[in-house]
Design a protein around this motif. Structure first.
Motif, short mmCIF file in Angstrom:
data_model
loop_
_atom_site.label_atom_id
_atom_site.label_comp_id
_atom_site.label_asym_id
_atom_site.label_seq_id
_atom_site.Cartn_x
_atom_site.Cartn_y
_atom_site.Cartn_z
N GLU A 149 0.84 5.37 0.34
CA GLU A 149 0.05 6.50 0.79
C GLU A 149 0.74 7.80 0.41
O GLU A 149 1.95 7.93 0.57
CB GLU A 149 -0.16 6.45 2.31
N GLN B 264 0.85 -1.19 0.00
CA GLN B 264 0.00 0.00 0.00
C GLN B 264 0.88 1.23 0.00
O GLN B 264 1.82 1.33 0.80
CB GLN B 264 -0.90 0.01 1.23
N GLN C 218 -3.28 0.59 -3.93
CA GLN C 218 -3.18 -0.78 -3.51
C GLN C 218 -2.43 -1.55 -4.59
O GLN C 218 -2.81 -1.53 -5.76
CB GLN C 218 -4.59 -1.39 -3.31
N GLN D 259 -4.42 6.83 -1.76
CA GLN D 259 -3.76 5.56 -1.58
C GLN D 259 -3.74 4.76 -2.87
O GLN D 259 -4.62 4.90 -3.73
CB GLN D 259 -4.47 4.72 -0.50
#
Length: 242
Positions: free
Chosen positions: A117, A115, A124, A122
């Motif tokens: 950030e 992940q 994935q 965000q």
């Protein structure tokens, strides 16, 4: 590896935009031409082209931006390459998995999931192909290795002299040529070399950024465009440290 560059440039606002889909990228920094004279020793290449002490490169596909990234774990630091640049993220404390952070950008992974950030959101990520880094023991005397396909070709830059070896037609034809550096931009991780012998013009443009072999999908930290004899070849590259 360039002794002048000890860390990759990091700008949170720019990085955040580059790690999300649909965002405009900033205009590239102007190239820094250097004196195009033949030297007796090989040039010092930007460190962003090298994996450091990492043993493997990992490819990641990230959603919802549908971006492909490359990482390499270098001791307590993660080296991260996107299609638009590269960053170094020091290791951070985390309860489980592995986490790396630089400012407002963080990368956390456990197993084959990750992940990312940023201030913009965000991502994935799912791990894809990984590969073992090229080493000096397997490529003696080589400081940068580039390769491409159709037909299969490789470029090797010698570590002790400004000499390029071009092998094409899947290894059947090999040519060794001297070169000179026409552009050296350490901040951007950009290098351009040209022929030192005017009888046969060629130009090799090397740029840091996530690159993937178009047949195997194997990840690399740099892209290469090679022009010679009116033909242009595109492939991927990696610096090889001693």
């Amino acid at each position: 590896m360039s002794a002048n560059v000890t860390s990759l440039r990091f700008a949170t606002a720019v990085a955040a935009g580059l790690l999300l889909a649909g965002c405009a990228t900033s205009a590239p920094a102007p190239e820094q031409p250097v004196k195009t004279t033949v030297q007796s020793s090989a040039p010092l290449l930007p460190s962003v082209l090298f994996p450091g002490s990492a043993e493997r490169f990992q490819a990641w596909n990230c959603q919802p931006a549908n971006q492909d990234l490359v990482t390499a774990v270098n001791g307590e630091e993660l080296r991260l390459w996107s299609l638009h640049g590269a960053w170094r993220l020091p290791q951070a404390v985390v309860a489980s998995g592995a986490r790396y952070q630089n400012g407002d950008i963080s990368f956390w992974n456990r197993g084959d999931q990750a992940q990312i950030e940023t201030p913009r959101g965000q991502l994935q990520c799912q791990q894809g192909v990984d590969r073992e880094v090229a080493t000096r023991s397997r490529h003696p005397g080589v400081m940068l290795l580039a390769r491409g396909n159709e037909p299969g070709w490789t470029i090797e830059l010698a570590n002790d002299a400004p000499v390029m070896t071009w092998t094409t037609n899947y290894g059947s034809d090999t040519t060794t040529m001297p070169y000179m550096v026409s552009v050296m931009d350490n901040d951007a991780g950009r290098v351009v070399i040209e022929n030192a012998n005017a009888e046969q013009f060629f130009r090799v443009r090397i740029e840091s950024g996530a690159c993937f072999d178009d047949m195997s999908g194997e990840p690399y930290p740099a892209r290469v465009t090679f022009t010679i004899g009116g033909e242009q070849y595109k492939g991927c590259a990696q610096g090889i440290a001693p």
